[in-house]
Design an enzyme around this catalytic site. Sequence first.
Site, short mmCIF file in Angstrom:
data_model
loop_
_atom_site.label_atom_id
_atom_site.label_comp_id
_atom_site.label_asym_id
_atom_site.label_seq_id
_atom_site.Cartn_x
_atom_site.Cartn_y
_atom_site.Cartn_z
N SER A 3 -55.33 -96.50 -77.31
CA SER A 3 -54.49 -95.48 -76.83
C SER A 3 -53.16 -95.42 -77.84
CB SER A 3 -53.72 -96.17 -75.53
OG SER A 3 -52.61 -95.06 -75.25
N TYR B 23 -49.06 -101.75 -69.88
CA TYR B 23 -50.05 -100.71 -70.36
C TYR B 23 -50.16 -100.92 -71.93
CZ TYR B 23 -53.18 -96.66 -70.97
OH TYR B 23 -54.11 -95.65 -71.53
#
Length: 299
Positions: free
Chosen positions: A165, A178
Amino acid sequence: MLLTLYYILVGIIKAILPAKLLPKKSVTKEKVLITGAGSGIGRALAIHLAKLDCELILWDINEKGNEETAEKIKKFDGVVHTYTVDLSRKDEIYSTADKVKREVGDVNILVNNAGVVTGKRYLQSPDGLIEKSMSVNVMAHFWTTKAFLPSMLEKNHGHIVSIASSAGLVGVNGLADYCASKFAAVGFMESLSVEIATAGKEGVHTTVVCPYAINTGMFDGFKDCRFPSILPILETEYVVEKIVDAILTNQEALYLPRAVYLLTAMKGLMPVKAGLLLHKFFGTTSVMDEFRGRPTKSD
Ligand SMILES: NC(=O)c1ccc[n+]([C@@H]2O[C@H](COP(=O)([O-])OP(=O)(O)OC[C@H]3O[C@@H](n4cnc5c(N)ncnc54)[C@H](O)[C@@H]3O)[C@@H](O)[C@H]2O)c1
């Protein structure tokens, strides 16, 4: 020195040329394992690669979603195998990997795609969800890669793909666990690619994918930043097309949209306080303020 300049030149040419003009490898009959194939990117990628005549091995904890993906592939006579596996459990990963090797054979392309997001500020994030983020988003990559990389190295043929990501390149508030898991996934892939290259295994490739938010549902409620024309919320199909191109052209890193390359470079050059100001100016410090995530059955 000359070789370095040569690779910089190749990189520039590759960045400018449309993917359709670049030479592409064939993936016909390759055995491709995708984790998290029961929805979103994993599902769309599985369908794309099955249409390129790959044999698909789908892993997901969500049996129903995984079977639905397989049904879509079977409709056009694609070859597909499904396995229900909890990627937060190392023992399940290793036992399912053994089953795949017995039932389907050696995997040629491994796509570590499954992911979870807590979406809460750090102090409000329950310990169990923090642990889950780390185990699914990165620890699982260690175990799947350990299971499937040896045969790739032995044959000097294979590809490991990590769907990380842009949150693995730049820290975002409301995404501490995350981001930590995705930074780790990016670091794992960078080290792995150096290790494979120094072992002289030029037939084994790695691709790390770092997209900004995508409209799969995983990040429902994620707000647009101040300049959505520069950092738009991405369409699933667009992201998957780019991932397939990156696999077919053995591209080592794919950041989406292109602005992520520039923002990452600026982060490396700027003083931290200036970076934070830029973050605020872009509105990326408030993108998680209304985060809901994927609705669950109880919602
Ligand atoms: N959606 C985004 O905005 C976005 C942006 C950047 C990166 N990513 C990354 O892309 C990947 C795919 O995300 P997506 O948007 O398609 O999400 P998604 O929620 O649609 O898909 C994730 C899949 O992973 C599976 N999964 C979750 N926990 C699992 C577990 N313990 N064991 C096995 N399977 C499990 C889910 O069942 C689901 O099918 C993720 O790694 C995510 O972090 C997503």
